[in-house]
Write a protein that holds these residues in place. Structure first.
Motif, short mmCIF file in Angstrom:
data_model
loop_
_atom_site.label_atom_id
_atom_site.label_comp_id
_atom_site.label_asym_id
_atom_site.label_seq_id
_atom_site.Cartn_x
_atom_site.Cartn_y
_atom_site.Cartn_z
N ILE A 2 0.82 -1.21 0.00
CA ILE A 2 0.00 0.00 0.00
C ILE A 2 0.86 1.26 0.00
CG2 ILE A 2 -0.23 0.00 2.51
CD1 ILE A 2 -2.87 1.16 -0.08
N GLN A 3 2.00 1.23 0.71
CA GLN A 3 2.86 2.41 0.76
C GLN A 3 3.50 2.69 -0.60
OE1 GLN A 3 2.89 4.54 3.24
NE2 GLN A 3 1.45 3.19 4.30
N THR A 26 -2.34 -7.96 -7.63
CA THR A 26 -1.29 -8.94 -7.38
C THR A 26 0.07 -8.28 -7.57
OG1 THR A 26 -2.68 -10.74 -8.20
CG2 THR A 26 -0.32 -11.16 -8.06
N PHE A 27 0.87 -8.25 -6.51
CA PHE A 27 2.19 -7.64 -6.58
C PHE A 27 3.16 -8.57 -7.31
CE2 PHE A 27 6.49 -7.13 -4.89
CZ PHE A 27 6.71 -5.78 -5.14
N LYS A 28 3.95 -8.00 -8.22
CA LYS A 28 4.95 -8.77 -8.94
C LYS A 28 6.28 -8.02 -8.91
CE LYS A 28 1.92 -11.24 -12.17
NZ LYS A 28 2.28 -12.57 -11.70
N ASP A 29 7.34 -8.77 -8.71
CA ASP A 29 8.71 -8.24 -8.73
C ASP A 29 9.43 -8.97 -9.86
OD1 ASP A 29 11.17 -7.14 -8.17
OD2 ASP A 29 11.05 -7.51 -6.02
N GLY A 45 -4.86 -9.20 -16.93
CA GLY A 45 -4.71 -8.12 -15.97
C GLY A 45 -3.99 -6.93 -16.58
N MET A 46 -4.09 -5.81 -15.90
CA MET A 46 -3.47 -4.58 -16.36
C MET A 46 -2.39 -4.17 -15.38
SD MET A 46 -5.29 -0.92 -17.06
CE MET A 46 -5.03 -0.27 -15.41
N PRO A 47 -1.17 -3.84 -15.86
CA PRO A 47 -0.09 -3.51 -14.94
C PRO A 47 -0.11 -2.05 -14.48
CG PRO A 47 0.72 -3.44 -17.18
CD PRO A 47 -0.73 -3.86 -17.26
N LEU A 102 5.54 -4.05 -9.90
CA LEU A 102 4.25 -3.63 -10.43
C LEU A 102 3.12 -4.37 -9.73
CD1 LEU A 102 3.21 -6.11 -12.50
CD2 LEU A 102 5.08 -5.21 -13.85
N ILE A 103 1.92 -3.86 -9.95
CA ILE A 103 0.71 -4.50 -9.45
C ILE A 103 -0.17 -4.83 -10.64
CG2 ILE A 103 -1.39 -4.19 -8.09
CD1 ILE A 103 0.16 -2.33 -6.26
#
Length: 211
Positions: A2-3, A26-29, A45-47, A102-103
């Motif tokens: 969230i931050q 969904t968080f992606k690294d 999904g959209m980044p 990204l999310i």
């Protein structure tokens, strides 16, 4: 998450929308060089980029790549949105230019948020507008700009995106992205070196002064 989300999109989205994104996203690294989207894929999904950069490319009829634009922190991809909403196959390839966070936002939420949040609608429209302008700049560069200027602009943009004066692309990779040949690119890079603007190293290009 969230931050990081607030740091990248807090100036655009309402608090309630930020909370929803953090709950359903969904968080992606992803590491540099990772292929996120391939031509022909169905996109689910959209980044939303939190950091890093992604290059978006397209193939021509001969299978050669052309760099369309970069996505950076605070961006999203309008072509991805179009494919999501139309349930169509991707017409672009997306590759992480550098380590990127990204999310991924699920498709089902995109239309819901468009009706619910004005800030989301504005973000979507502004993203379409920005990507369209970048595509027009790419078309203009191909049609009207000499290749030596395109190489110079490519190096400037690459250095800006990566915040690094060392460019770790081979001559062949630059040729692919600028839709040219390796021989032409090598010749033009050598010309820039002779002008004192760059230095050609064993495994990278060192920028000296591109002004």
């Amino acid at each position: 998450m969230i931050q990081e989300l607030k740091a990248s999109y807090g100036h655009q989205f309402e608090e309630a929308l930020l909370e929803e994104i953090s709950q359903v996203g969904t968080f992606k690294d992803v590491p540099a060089g990772y292929k996120m989207i391939e031509i022909g894929d169905y996109i689910k999904g959209m980044p939303l980029l939190l950091s890093g950069a992604i290059k978006v490319l397209r193939d021509d009829s001969d299978g050669d790549e052309l760099l369309l634009y970069y996505l950076e922190k605070g961006d999203t991809c309008s072509m991805t949105m179009s494919c999501c909403l139309g349930q169509a196959k991707s017409e672009i390839r997306a590759i992480a230019e550098m380590d990127t966070k990204l999310i991924m936002v699920p498709v089902i939420k995109m239309e819901e948020w468009a009706a619910k949040y004005k800030s989301w609608r504005n973000f979507v429209f502004e993203s379409y507008h920005k990507r369209l302008n970048e595509l027009l700049q790419t078309v203009d560069a191909i049609a009207f700009t000499k290749m030596d200027e395109r190489v110079l602009n490519f190096l400037k943009e690459k250095a800006r995106i990566t915040n690094n004066t060392s460019i770790y692309n081979t001559h062949q990779e630059i040729a692919y992205e600028l839709h040219s040949s390796r021989v032409v690119i090598s010749r033009l890079l050598k010309k820039l070196e002779n002008l004192g603007k760059i230095e050609l190293k064993r495994n990278h290009i060192q920028i000296i002064d591109l002004n």
